[in-house]
Design an enzyme around this catalytic site. Sequence first.
Site, PDB file in Angstrom:
ATOM      1  N   LYS A 239     -18.379  45.421  33.135  1.00 28.38           N
ATOM      2  CA  LYS A 239     -19.684  44.745  33.153  1.00 28.38           C
ATOM      3  C   LYS A 239     -19.505  43.475  33.984  1.00 28.38           C
ATOM      4  O   LYS A 239     -19.050  42.462  33.501  1.00 28.38           O
ATOM      5  CB  LYS A 239     -20.100  44.383  31.723  1.00 28.38           C
ATOM      6  CG  LYS A 239     -21.613  44.309  31.488  1.00 28.38           C
ATOM      7  CD  LYS A 239     -22.342  43.267  32.327  1.00 28.38           C
ATOM      8  CE  LYS A 239     -22.127  41.874  31.785  1.00 28.38           C
ATOM      9  NZ  LYS A 239     -22.685  40.832  32.679  1.00 28.38           N
TER      10      LYS A 239
ATOM     11  N   GLU B 235      -9.608  34.989  28.762  1.00 28.47           N
ATOM     12  CA  GLU B 235      -9.173  34.026  29.777  1.00 28.47           C
ATOM     13  C   GLU B 235     -10.344  33.100  30.013  1.00 28.47           C
ATOM     14  O   GLU B 235     -11.341  33.482  30.626  1.00 28.47           O
ATOM     15  CB  GLU B 235      -8.761  34.743  31.061  1.00 28.47           C
ATOM     16  CG  GLU B 235      -7.527  35.590  30.834  1.00 28.47           C
ATOM     17  CD  GLU B 235      -7.030  36.290  32.088  1.00 28.47           C
ATOM     18  OE1 GLU B 235      -7.530  35.992  33.186  1.00 28.47           O
ATOM     19  OE2 GLU B 235      -6.143  37.134  31.942  1.00 28.47           O
TER      20      GLU B 235
ATOM     21  N   CYS C 246     -11.299  28.847  37.510  1.00 28.34           N
ATOM     22  CA  CYS C 246     -10.872  28.335  36.201  1.00 28.34           C
ATOM     23  C   CYS C 246      -9.558  27.572  36.325  1.00 28.34           C
ATOM     24  O   CYS C 246      -9.293  26.645  35.578  1.00 28.34           O
ATOM     25  CB  CYS C 246     -10.756  29.468  35.191  1.00 28.34           C
ATOM     26  SG  CYS C 246      -9.786  30.851  35.757  1.00 28.34           S
TER      27      CYS C 246
HETATM   28  P1  NAI Z   1     -20.351  33.277  31.206  1.00 34.39           P
HETATM   29  O1  NAI Z   1     -19.130  33.031  30.418  1.00 34.39           O
HETATM   30  O2  NAI Z   1     -21.668  33.056  30.591  1.00 34.39           O
HETATM   31  O3  NAI Z   1     -20.345  34.780  31.753  1.00 34.39           O
HETATM   32  C1  NAI Z   1     -19.188  35.515  32.099  1.00 34.39           C
HETATM   33  C2  NAI Z   1     -19.463  36.969  31.823  1.00 34.39           C
HETATM   34  O4  NAI Z   1     -19.730  37.172  30.446  1.00 34.39           O
HETATM   35  C3  NAI Z   1     -20.684  37.524  32.545  1.00 34.39           C
HETATM   36  O5  NAI Z   1     -20.421  38.854  32.920  1.00 34.39           O
HETATM   37  C4  NAI Z   1     -21.756  37.476  31.488  1.00 34.39           C
HETATM   38  O6  NAI Z   1     -22.797  38.382  31.689  1.00 34.39           O
HETATM   39  C5  NAI Z   1     -20.970  37.820  30.261  1.00 34.39           C
HETATM   40  N1  NAI Z   1     -21.525  37.351  28.999  1.00 34.39           N
HETATM   41  C6  NAI Z   1     -22.206  36.213  28.749  1.00 34.39           C
HETATM   42  N2  NAI Z   1     -22.531  36.130  27.445  1.00 34.39           N
HETATM   43  C7  NAI Z   1     -22.051  37.243  26.846  1.00 34.39           C
HETATM   44  C8  NAI Z   1     -22.070  37.749  25.528  1.00 34.39           C
HETATM   45  N3  NAI Z   1     -22.653  37.091  24.528  1.00 34.39           N
HETATM   46  N4  NAI Z   1     -21.483  38.942  25.288  1.00 34.39           N
HETATM   47  C9  NAI Z   1     -20.873  39.620  26.253  1.00 34.39           C
HETATM   48  N5  NAI Z   1     -20.828  39.203  27.533  1.00 34.39           N
HETATM   49  C10 NAI Z   1     -21.400  38.027  27.829  1.00 34.39           C
HETATM   50  O7  NAI Z   1     -20.240  32.489  32.499  1.00 34.39           O
HETATM   51  P2  NAI Z   1     -21.416  32.239  33.525  1.00 34.39           P
HETATM   52  O8  NAI Z   1     -22.757  32.193  32.905  1.00 34.39           O
HETATM   53  O9  NAI Z   1     -21.230  33.217  34.590  1.00 34.39           O
HETATM   54  O10 NAI Z   1     -21.059  30.779  33.948  1.00 34.39           O
HETATM   55  C11 NAI Z   1     -21.331  29.714  33.045  1.00 34.39           C
HETATM   56  C12 NAI Z   1     -20.294  28.651  33.184  1.00 34.39           C
HETATM   57  O11 NAI Z   1     -19.025  29.160  32.788  1.00 34.39           O
HETATM   58  C13 NAI Z   1     -20.099  28.183  34.596  1.00 34.39           C
HETATM   59  O12 NAI Z   1     -21.006  27.206  34.907  1.00 34.39           O
HETATM   60  C14 NAI Z   1     -18.677  27.715  34.566  1.00 34.39           C
HETATM   61  O13 NAI Z   1     -18.622  26.381  34.159  1.00 34.39           O
HETATM   62  C15 NAI Z   1     -18.012  28.558  33.540  1.00 34.39           C
HETATM   63  N6  NAI Z   1     -17.208  29.654  34.067  1.00 34.39           N
HETATM   64  C16 NAI Z   1     -15.883  29.643  33.840  1.00 34.39           C
HETATM   65  C17 NAI Z   1     -15.098  30.638  34.319  1.00 34.39           C
HETATM   66  C18 NAI Z   1     -13.663  30.655  34.069  1.00 34.39           C
HETATM   67  O14 NAI Z   1     -12.985  31.552  34.527  1.00 34.39           O
HETATM   68  N7  NAI Z   1     -13.151  29.703  33.364  1.00 34.39           N
HETATM   69  C19 NAI Z   1     -15.635  31.736  35.113  1.00 34.39           C
HETATM   70  C20 NAI Z   1     -17.071  31.682  35.276  1.00 34.39           C
HETATM   71  C21 NAI Z   1     -17.794  30.661  34.762  1.00 34.39           C
END
Ligand code: NAI
Length: 502
Positions: free
Chosen positions: A194, A270, A304
């Site tokens: 996903k 992660e 990250c």
């Molecule tokens: P997110 O953590 O919301 O999403 C990542 C993935 O998880 C996406 O595929 C999303 O559809 C999915 N997801 C979200 N909520 C979920 C749930 N309840 N159950 C299952 N899957 C779920 O990250 P997003 O919205 O892409 O970015 C938000 C913030 O997260 C960014 O502004 C950034 O600060 C941070 N981020 C950190 C990352 C890292 O690797 N540390 C990577 C991407 C974003």
Amino acid sequence: MTGPKIYRETQRRLKDLGFTFSVPIEVTHYIGGEFVQGTDPFPVIYPATGEVIGMAPEGREKEVEMAVGAAKEAFRNWGRMTPSQRRSYLRRFGEKIREYKSVFEILESLDVGRPIYENRLGYVERMAHNIEFFADFVVTHGSEAYPMENGYINYVLRYPVGVAALITPWNMPSMLATWKIGPALAFGNTVVLKPAELTPLGAWLLARCAHEAGLPPGVFNVIHGFGPGSAGELLTRHPDVGLVSFTGETSTGKVIMRNASDTLKRLSMELGGKSPNLIFESADLDWAVEVTLRASFFNQGEVCLAGSRLLVQRSVYEAFLEKLVQAVKALKVGDPLDPETRLGALISEDHWRKVMSYVEIARDTATILTGGKRPELPHPFDKGYFLEPTVVVDVKPSDKVCQEEIFGPVVAVLPFDTEEEAIELANNTPYGLNAIIQTRDVGQAIRVSEALEVGTVWVNDWFVRDLRAPFGGAKQSGIGREGGHYGYDFYYETKNVCIANR
Ligand code: NAI
Ligand code: MG
């Protein structure tokens, strides 16, 4: 370039590579070996211009049921194959990825807004390697035996869990997907991927690669959609999903853990980071600047692992910052498809606002040495979510910009005097993903590496990954380690067999 012009230009480039697609790009699910159109389409936006370049379908109950069902069915065969049989499929998968190298390079820039320059630094080769490495690893590795003093013998068997849900973020979507797809499939599980809703293109092309490589139907599935109440959450609650590998925000990780607890899934998390980059006085300052440019601004800082807190020993503070600011000012920001570009656009308007909110805090409470504003770019990039690479000084360790993950091209700089102080500052956040130590003093590198509460330490470089080595985060940065045999306890079930000597 206006909207239709971008399509035509991209279409032309890709057609030259023998790859055709409709305009706008019609992204499909991939379920049970078939490309499924889906419903409830949402727009795919090119972050560099804000234009809609495609539509992707939102997967809900129906699609999740179909995909998990297909994966469960396919597992009956895939899970029982020998590692060498799986390896021959996965090698073809890797080869297909290589074949589409130039297409991935363009799509990844369209998806993320990241510079094509970065996609050409071995990015696609690495994607293929992520899959092939684990296929080979399983073939060449054995397991443990524990002979007992009474003559009994224990030996360890490992077998795949079943259906793996892989939930990935938008920052390096294709690379991060293959990090998970490789071990999940090689260890004998079947997969439902996903991808992040902001970046569906890479996963869509990965599905095409898997399809053309002849992977048996259902072994690899892709469902698009969102998190809460959508494909993401439904997968994490599905009783037939045995494990969830997630990369993304720490707060999302916590929600997923809660949702997955009813069905007691295996989890690999992660999560976020606020990684320190420690510059000691003995460091080679020119090299330290090069490493810092990458660690802070690679992928617009949307990594990250980004070195987003720069800790600099006071004796070299001025000299280092002077060199750094000069180098930062020379970074070209703009058109991601221009090979000269070093910083592209941030992923979305929302994310741009979020990053800017930290910049505004810095403007009020600290000093912005360089950057901090939207660069002036010609049309259509004036509509893109760009931000100049930004260096912030005069901050306190407890400031938001030093504590929270900004996930953009914004680095906060703090001076320190002693090694002890550097270690204390470095450990002073809830995160513990990784750290960078820049020093030519070997003893110091050893001492500081030992004292840091993180999953990975890089000394005198950044983001070098050996797939045999453990990878993951400490503290609020994650749970579990992946890489080589470290992934066994996640991707495999483990069974001990104890045989009596009689
Ligand atoms: P997110 O953590 O919301 O999403 C990542 C993935 O998880 C996406 O595929 C999303 O559809 C999915 N997801 C979200 N909520 C979920 C749930 N309840 N159950 C299952 N899957 C779920 O990250 P997003 O919205 O892409 O970015 C938000 C913030 O997260 C960014 O502004 C950034 O600060 C941070 N981020 C950190 C990352 C890292 O690797 N540390 C990577 C991407 C974003
Ligand atoms: Mg989100």
